[in-house]
Write a protein that holds these residues in place. Structure first.
Motif, PDB file in Angstrom:
ATOM      1  N   ARG B 163       0.880  -1.257  -0.032  1.00  0.00           N
ATOM      2  CA  ARG B 163      -0.002   0.063  -0.111  1.00  0.00           C
ATOM      3  C   ARG B 163       1.008   1.128  -0.041  1.00  0.00           C
ATOM      4  N   MET B 164       2.122   1.268   0.755  1.00  0.00           N
ATOM      5  CA  MET B 164       2.687   2.253   0.910  1.00  0.00           C
ATOM      6  C   MET B 164       3.599   2.594  -0.407  1.00  0.00           C
ATOM      7  N   LEU B 165       3.901   1.619  -1.055  1.00  0.00           N
ATOM      8  CA  LEU B 165       4.570   1.824  -2.364  1.00  0.00           C
ATOM      9  C   LEU B 165       3.559   2.311  -3.456  1.00  0.00           C
ATOM     10  N   ALA B 166       2.413   1.603  -3.284  1.00  0.00           N
ATOM     11  CA  ALA B 166       1.226   2.074  -4.335  1.00  0.00           C
ATOM     12  C   ALA B 166       0.999   3.444  -4.109  1.00  0.00           C
ATOM     13  N   GLU B 167       0.603   3.882  -2.879  1.00  0.00           N
ATOM     14  CA  GLU B 167       0.383   5.032  -2.794  1.00  0.00           C
ATOM     15  C   GLU B 167       1.247   6.218  -3.360  1.00  0.00           C
ATOM     16  N   SER B 168       2.793   5.962  -3.381  1.00  0.00           N
ATOM     17  CA  SER B 168       3.832   6.362  -4.051  1.00  0.00           C
ATOM     18  C   SER B 168       4.152   5.890  -5.376  1.00  0.00           C
ATOM     19  N   ALA B 169       3.158   5.449  -5.961  1.00  0.00           N
ATOM     20  CA  ALA B 169       3.625   4.549  -7.258  1.00  0.00           C
ATOM     21  C   ALA B 169       4.301   5.595  -8.121  1.00  0.00           C
ATOM     22  N   GLY B 170       5.403   5.167  -8.695  1.00  0.00           N
ATOM     23  CA  GLY B 170       6.152   5.630  -9.642  1.00  0.00           C
ATOM     24  C   GLY B 170       7.577   6.528  -8.789  1.00  0.00           C
ATOM     25  N   GLN B 171       7.065   6.815  -7.639  1.00  0.00           N
ATOM     26  CA  GLN B 171       8.089   7.275  -6.802  1.00  0.00           C
ATOM     27  C   GLN B 171       9.019   6.532  -5.847  1.00  0.00           C
ATOM     28  N   VAL B 172       9.950   6.879  -5.489  1.00  0.00           N
ATOM     29  CA  VAL B 172      10.965   6.064  -4.507  1.00  0.00           C
ATOM     30  C   VAL B 172      10.316   6.332  -3.203  1.00  0.00           C
ATOM     31  N   VAL B 173      10.526   5.000  -2.351  1.00  0.00           N
ATOM     32  CA  VAL B 173       9.934   5.235  -0.968  1.00  0.00           C
ATOM     33  C   VAL B 173      11.302   4.507  -0.238  1.00  0.00           C
ATOM     34  N   THR B 174      11.600   5.465   0.587  1.00  0.00           N
ATOM     35  CA  THR B 174      12.836   5.150   1.432  1.00  0.00           C
ATOM     36  C   THR B 174      12.671   4.053   2.468  1.00  0.00           C
ATOM     37  N   GLN B 175      13.725   3.275   2.718  1.00  0.00           N
ATOM     38  CA  GLN B 175      13.764   2.193   3.434  1.00  0.00           C
ATOM     39  C   GLN B 175      13.168   2.500   4.944  1.00  0.00           C
ATOM     40  N   LYS B 176      13.377   3.849   5.338  1.00  0.00           N
ATOM     41  CA  LYS B 176      12.967   4.215   6.594  1.00  0.00           C
ATOM     42  C   LYS B 176      11.574   4.344   6.755  1.00  0.00           C
ATOM     43  N   LEU B 179       9.982   0.698   6.459  1.00  0.00           N
ATOM     44  CA  LEU B 179      10.281   0.003   7.856  1.00  0.00           C
ATOM     45  C   LEU B 179       8.925   0.498   8.884  1.00  0.00           C
ATOM     46  N   ALA B 180       8.823   2.083   8.658  1.00  0.00           N
ATOM     47  CA  ALA B 180       7.955   2.649   9.809  1.00  0.00           C
ATOM     48  C   ALA B 180       6.647   1.940   9.302  1.00  0.00           C
ATOM     49  N   ALA B 181       6.191   1.828   8.052  1.00  0.00           N
ATOM     50  CA  ALA B 181       4.898   1.217   7.716  1.00  0.00           C
ATOM     51  C   ALA B 181       4.886  -0.081   8.008  1.00  0.00           C
ATOM     52  N   GLY B 182       5.697  -1.094   7.825  1.00  0.00           N
ATOM     53  CA  GLY B 182       5.569  -2.542   8.158  1.00  0.00           C
ATOM     54  C   GLY B 182       5.848  -2.941   9.652  1.00  0.00           C
ATOM     55  N   TRP B 183       6.679  -2.028  10.044  1.00  0.00           N
ATOM     56  CA  TRP B 183       7.328  -2.640  11.526  1.00  0.00           C
ATOM     57  C   TRP B 183       6.998  -1.626  12.682  1.00  0.00           C
ATOM     58  N   GLY B 184       6.386  -0.422  12.114  1.00  0.00           N
ATOM     59  CA  GLY B 184       6.143   0.736  13.310  1.00  0.00           C
ATOM     60  C   GLY B 184       7.488   1.158  13.840  1.00  0.00           C
ATOM     61  N   ARG B 185       8.767   0.729  13.198  1.00  0.00           N
ATOM     62  CA  ARG B 185       9.823   1.349  13.903  1.00  0.00           C
ATOM     63  C   ARG B 185      10.844   1.715  12.579  1.00  0.00           C
ATOM     64  N   SER B 186      11.301   2.996  12.360  1.00  0.00           N
ATOM     65  CA  SER B 186      12.044   3.490  11.176  1.00  0.00           C
ATOM     66  C   SER B 186      13.460   2.819  11.503  1.00  0.00           C
ATOM     67  N   GLU B 187      13.902   2.496  12.530  1.00  0.00           N
ATOM     68  CA  GLU B 187      15.282   1.880  12.901  1.00  0.00           C
ATOM     69  C   GLU B 187      15.422   0.566  12.782  1.00  0.00           C
ATOM     70  N   ALA B 188      14.320  -0.378  12.596  1.00  0.00           N
ATOM     71  CA  ALA B 188      14.232  -1.533  12.201  1.00  0.00           C
ATOM     72  C   ALA B 188      15.476  -2.171  11.283  1.00  0.00           C
ATOM     73  N   ASP B 189      15.972  -3.292  11.236  1.00  0.00           N
ATOM     74  CA  ASP B 189      17.009  -3.875  10.336  1.00  0.00           C
ATOM     75  C   ASP B 189      16.199  -3.821   8.912  1.00  0.00           C
ATOM     76  N   PRO B 190      17.222  -3.237   8.022  1.00  0.00           N
ATOM     77  CA  PRO B 190      16.522  -3.345   6.556  1.00  0.00           C
ATOM     78  C   PRO B 190      16.521  -4.545   5.872  1.00  0.00           C
ATOM     79  N   GLN B 191      17.251  -5.402   6.646  1.00  0.00           N
ATOM     80  CA  GLN B 191      17.299  -6.954   6.239  1.00  0.00           C
ATOM     81  C   GLN B 191      15.865  -7.633   6.009  1.00  0.00           C
ATOM     82  N   TYR B 192      15.165  -7.275   7.104  1.00  0.00           N
ATOM     83  CA  TYR B 192      13.773  -7.650   7.146  1.00  0.00           C
ATOM     84  C   TYR B 192      12.938  -7.273   5.788  1.00  0.00           C
ATOM     85  N   LEU B 193      13.253  -5.950   5.607  1.00  0.00           N
ATOM     86  CA  LEU B 193      12.691  -5.307   4.562  1.00  0.00           C
ATOM     87  C   LEU B 193      12.988  -6.178   3.360  1.00  0.00           C
TER      88      LEU B 193
END
Lengths: 520, 230
Positions: B163-176, B179-193
């Motif tokens: 959903r996050m990616l679709a809302e910004s479709a065509g635009q870059v969405v940062t890892q941070k 992570l905030a959208a999926g895990w609620g914490r922007s400092e989570a490990d990008p590996q999960y992502l």
């Protein structure tokens, strides 16, 4: 006769360290005369006292005499004098007087006693003298090692280490020594300096570097290993008479340390140079990424716009886009030229071709080119008609002047005047570029010649690469001149940049004329 | 054709001169600012639809401009950065910029980013209940995802990311932000992502989605690219 026996005996005692004698060798030859005089004196005393003291006590006077001779003149002279004294005693003192009589056993007693005392005093004094000589010799060695150590400390290259060793050895053993210094570079012996023509020398050097023995002496040649913390680093070979292997080894250690120090210093200098090159590369890369990308982006965007929307653009817009492409291409060219020329100046301009250049003509061409390219300021050129010639690189001279002029146009307002002047100067010729801009703050004046430095005080866009004035200074310094900045010039405004270059001297004309002909 | 008011912020007159005619030819209204101060004034008063911002400004840090615009506006911001400003660029995106182009950029690339930004701007004002483009449809109310008409079963985390990616479709969405959208914490490990994006890609491709719907922007984040979207 006695003398002939005595003389080699003396030299033998001194051995190899004859050079270390504190007094000239000839002094020894006078000693038998001293011994003879001494013996005569004491014999006369004994003979004179004999009637009062009796034969036994008079003999003691003779013993004292022999002992004194032994102490003063050494063993051999003392023994000879003991024999002479015994004969004198027998002849003048012992009964029958004035007659040599060795009939009784007791007549031999004085001879035995005299010889014994000569032996004791002679041996003792000889040993003392040897000790003194040895002490003196090792003192001299120490002094010498200290001298060499001092000399080696000043050495900054392997050649200077060789030089210092040579001088040190000449001080010790005189000029007759021949020296060879070899460095071990990965199993290969490299000659750092050598006056040895004996083919055996490198063989011996290899032997002490690789073999078990630290020192090797064959004939009049001594080779010793140069050992330092890292193991064997090379070999020192000396050819000459009367060499002391132990002493050489000590010198070899000093030389090894000096060579190691020289190598480390070179490594350090290389590391510094590499770090500087790295810094420059980083700065260059970030400058390149900005200075090349911006014009490239502008060119690519303009061209793509024309290609895609060209049909819908009016003539004015199309013309502006095309003009932008031309302008940005020129800017790209400027940046790449500066970058390329910068690398030519990297090593202080040592490899630049020096040709005779007319200052006036070059200035005229630079100013005219600038005018043709379009410039917002009035450019006034003064003194270009003078016959002033310098020696330098043609491309860099043009670029240096262009950069200085560009800098003035970049940092001064439209419709102001920029004066370019050249004149004769006490140290050659002086070229000044004076603008009416807002000037350069004192704190920034020292920085403007640094690579990639861009002024902070320009009202308009600074589009320079930060290389221009750095190149100007590089060129001027490579020519043996200097560049100076004066700001403000008048009423708190304006900047004047002065370049002072040595004028061409007539002998340059020959050389330079020839070279430029070749270049043409 | 979508048109809008574009604020172009760049201190390089050459780039402004080169870009302006093309943007105008597409029907956009173009305002130019040559430094941060002018940019802020134009962003507040002119109320542009999209801001195109060069990070290297003479008077202030580009990030500061973004921060100040974000205090009162959600105007899409596209950042122009040089390649050696990689960290700056990511910081700018985290600061609230919506997308970026690297210098030297190709005109078409920048125009595509502008289009995507304008679309987002319009979709935001319409407050959509569903997303539909390139065969992908997401119902934000029922959380139902369909690809080429077929329902796609996604875990809650996968759904949030998509959903996050679709809302910004065509635009870059940062890892941070992801992570905030999926895990609620922007400092989570990008590996999960990386793992979840991998699974999401697999599910999309299994149902006949394009091979590279989710593009990786190395070190920055991800971008959802849909056919016929822009």
């Amino acid at each position: 006769m006695v003398w002939a026996i005595a003389a080699p005996f003396c030299i033998c005692q001194i051995g190899r360290v004859k050079i270390a004698l504190p007094f000239p060798l000839t002094a020894h030859r006078q000693r038998p005369a001293l011994g003879l005089a001494c013996t005569a004196l004491f014999s006369a005393l004994g003979v004179w006292l004999a009637p009062y003291l009796g034969e036994g006590y008079a003999a003691l006077v003779f013993v004292v005499g022999v002992s004194v001779v032994g102490a003063l003149c050494g063993l051999s002279v003392a023994l000879a004098m003991a024999l002479l004294g015994a004969l004198a005693f027998d002849f003048f003192v012992s009964e029958p007087v004035f007659k040599l009589s060795l009939r009784r056993v007791t007549d031999l007693a004085p001879l035995v006693v005299f010889t014994l005392s000569a032996l004791i005093s002679g041996l003792l004094s000889g040993r003392l003298r040897d000790e003194a000589m040895r002490a003196n010799a090792s003192n001299l060695h120490l002094q010498n090692l200290l001298d060499i150590a001092r000399r080696l400390q000043r050495a900054n290259s392997a050649e200077q280490v060789y030089q210092a060793l040579q001088e040190g050895l000449a001080d010790t053993w005189g000029e007759g020594q021949r020296l060879g210094l070899f460095r071990d570079t990965g199993g290969q012996l490299v000659e750092l300096g050598s006056m040895l023509d004996d083919p055996q020398a490198p063989i011996m050097a290899r032997e002490v570097v690789g073999g078990p023995a630290e020192v090797l002496q064959i004939g009049d040649m001594v080779a010793c290993r140069l050992a330092s913390g890292e193991g064997s680093t090379g070999a020192l070979v000396v050819q000459g008479a009367g060499l002391d292997a132990g002493f050489l080894l000590a010198k070899g250690r000093l030389a090894a340390l000096a060579l190691e120090r020289v190598a480390l210093a070179r490594q350090l200098a290389e590391a510094h140079a590499q770090a500087r090159a790295e810094d420059l590369k980083t700065a260059l890369l970030s400058s390149v990424s900005h200075d090349l990308r911006s014009p490239l982006t502008a060119i690519s965007t303009s061209a793509a716009s024309l290609l895609e929307f060209g049909a819908s653009f009016d003539a004015e817009t199309s013309r502006e886009l095309l003009a932008g492409i031309v302008e940005e291409a020129a800017r790209l060219n400027d940046v790449t030229t500066n970058l390329l020329q910068m690398t030519r100046l990297q090593d202080g301009g040592a490899n630049l071709l020096q040709t005779p250049l007319s200052v006036g003509e070059t200035l005229l061409s630079v100013v005219e080119r600038k005018r043709r390219g379009g410039v917002a300021q009035r450019l006034v050129l003064v003194g270009a008609e003078q016959e002033l010639a310098i020696m330098g690189d043609r491309v860099l001279f043009d670029l240096a002047l262009t950069n200085v002029l560009n800098n003035a146009t970049l940092y001064s307002p439209a419709d102001s005047t920029i004066t370019i002047a050249c004149s004769r100067h006490a140290q050659g010729c002086k070229i000044t570029v004076t603008d009416e801009g807002q000037g350069i703050p004192a704190a920034e004046q020292a920085l403007v010649f640094d690579r990639f430095y861009r002024g902070t005080n320009n009202a308009r866009q600074a589009r320079g690469s930060g290389l221009g004035l750095s190149i100007a200074r590089g060129f001027v310094e490579a020519c043996g001149g200097r560049i100076e900045i004066t700001s403000p010039v008048a009423q708190g405004k304006g900047t004047s940049l002065a370049i002072i270059l040595p004028l061409m001297v007539s002998q340059d004309l020959h050389e330079g004329g020839f070279m430029s002909k070749e270049g043409a | 054709m979508m048109t809008g008011h574009i604020l172009l912020v760049d201190d390089e007159p050459a780039i402004v001169k080169a870009l302006r005619p093309a943007l105008r030819a597409l029907g956009h209204e173009v305002t130019v600012a040559k430094d941060g101060t002018e940019a802020l004034a134009a962003a507040m008063l002119g109320d542009p639809d999209v801001v195109v911002l060069d990070l290297g400004l003479p008077d202030m840090d580009g990030k500061q401009v973004i921060r100040q615009i974000r205090e009162s506006r959600s105007t899409p911001i596209i950042v122009i950065s040089a390649r050696h400003q990689e960290q700056e660029k990511i910081a700018a995106l985290d600061e609230g910029a919506d997308d970026y182009v690297d210098k030297p950029f190709v005109l078409g690339e920048l125009l595509a980013r502008v289009r995507a930004a304008l679309r987002r701007k319009r979709s935001e004002t319409e407050a959509p209940l569903r997303f539909e483009a390139g065969g992908l449809s997401i119902d934000f109310g029922t959380r139902e995802v369909r690809l080429q008409g077929e329902v796609l079963k996604l875990s809650p985390k996968e759904y949030n990311l998509l959903r996050m990616l679709a809302e910004s479709a065509g635009q870059v969405v940062t890892q941070k932000r992801l992570l905030a959208a999926g895990w609620g914490r922007s400092e989570a490990d990008p590996q999960y992502l990386r793992v979840y994006i991998g699974m999401l890609r697999q599910k999309l491709e299994e149902r006949g989605g394009a091979a590279h719907m989710i593009l990786t922007e190395p070190g920055v984040g991800y971008r959802l690219e849909l056919p016929n979207f822009t």
